[in-house]
Motif scaffolding. Sequence first.
Motif, short mmCIF file in Angstrom:
data_model
loop_
_atom_site.label_atom_id
_atom_site.label_comp_id
_atom_site.label_asym_id
_atom_site.label_seq_id
_atom_site.Cartn_x
_atom_site.Cartn_y
_atom_site.Cartn_z
N HIS A 142 0.85 -1.25 0.12
CA HIS A 142 0.04 -0.09 -0.09
C HIS A 142 0.92 1.17 0.03
O HIS A 142 1.74 1.32 0.96
CB HIS A 142 -0.85 -0.04 1.21
CG HIS A 142 -1.59 1.11 1.36
ND1 HIS A 142 -3.04 1.11 1.62
CD2 HIS A 142 -1.30 2.33 2.12
CE1 HIS A 142 -3.48 2.17 1.87
NE2 HIS A 142 -2.53 3.18 1.97
N ASP A 144 1.24 5.53 -0.50
CA ASP A 144 0.63 6.90 -0.55
C ASP A 144 1.61 7.84 -0.03
O ASP A 144 2.29 7.62 0.74
CB ASP A 144 -0.69 6.91 0.28
CG ASP A 144 -1.39 8.11 -0.21
OD1 ASP A 144 -2.53 7.99 -1.10
OD2 ASP A 144 -1.22 9.14 0.30
N VAL A 150 -1.76 6.92 5.22
CA VAL A 150 -1.24 5.79 5.52
C VAL A 150 -1.60 5.33 6.85
O VAL A 150 -1.95 4.08 7.08
CB VAL A 150 0.25 5.65 5.22
CG1 VAL A 150 1.04 4.30 5.66
CG2 VAL A 150 0.71 5.99 3.81
N PHE A 169 2.77 -1.08 4.52
CA PHE A 169 2.26 0.43 4.24
C PHE A 169 3.61 1.16 4.16
O PHE A 169 4.41 1.20 4.74
CB PHE A 169 1.75 0.65 5.53
CG PHE A 169 0.37 0.02 5.70
CD1 PHE A 169 -0.99 0.48 5.17
CD2 PHE A 169 0.16 -1.18 6.54
CE1 PHE A 169 -2.16 -0.18 5.15
CE2 PHE A 169 -1.02 -1.72 6.68
CZ PHE A 169 -2.20 -1.30 5.89
N THR A 171 4.77 5.22 3.07
CA THR A 171 4.70 6.52 2.72
C THR A 171 5.73 6.84 1.80
O THR A 171 7.10 7.05 2.25
CB THR A 171 4.49 7.25 4.23
OG1 THR A 171 3.88 6.91 5.04
CG2 THR A 171 4.28 8.78 4.06
#
Length: 287
Positions: A142, A144, A150, A169, A171
């Motif tokens: 994921h 972002d 996030v 996750f 960033t």
Amino acid sequence: MYVSNEWNDYEVIDTGNGEKLERWGDVILRRPDPQIIWPIANEDKAWRDVHGHYHRSSSGGGSWEMKKPIPERWTISFDQLKFYIKPTSFKHTGLFPEQAANWRWMMDKISNAKRPINVLNLFAYTGGASVACASAGASVVHVDAAKGMVQWAKENLALSGLGDRPVRFITDDVFKFVQREQRRGNHYDAIIMDPPSYGRGPSGETWKLEQSLYPFVESCLSILSDKPLFFLINSYTTGISPTVLNNILTMTVKQRYGGRISAGELGLPITKSGMNLPCGILGRWEE
């Protein structure tokens, strides 16, 4: 149109005069929507008896007028998936419920693949698609650029009871991340992207969807696996037709892998009128 009509915790109650009346669990919100260019058929008590009303400012932006107390954030569910909802200063609530049509499609594709699936979710926001894919058994990365989004996505994953699933996750700037994945030789069986209309990278690079989307999709071909499962593009950019996404996917993913493309509008049912509210567009490639 791909209509997200499986919700119990969310509802578009009525629309008109550039606004929509929505139910998020037990909370009723009134928010602007540029697609709603028809009048309110009957501006009854329901339109006034709301918890919050977002007012646009003539100078840009806007603000919430809270008429009743609401929690700082609350939870709504879609099947077994759970999400935190919170009105933000830029009118959004942290979730785009029309995306449930995509979640269902992706969950079905992953569940029926009968093999391990690695998913890359770019411009991933608060993680609706990441949570959906993880719930169906996929490994997910994921990405972002917004640290707060996030963190929100991490909390949504845990809220859904999926905190132990293989989800990374990150960033980061999505373009730089894809370039690094190319150099590392990493590959994905599915890519999801929800690119903005405009944006700026960390070094001042300019993203304009009309100019940047095709080369970015093309660059993502190098990180697709030998047997990809799907490629999904969402867009909320005004003036872009679903046929544009169809054509981009035809010239990139389909040209290399064959498969099938579908494209169209996303929508939500309007309870009072029985009509559907258009909510952006999608292009899907599948094996």
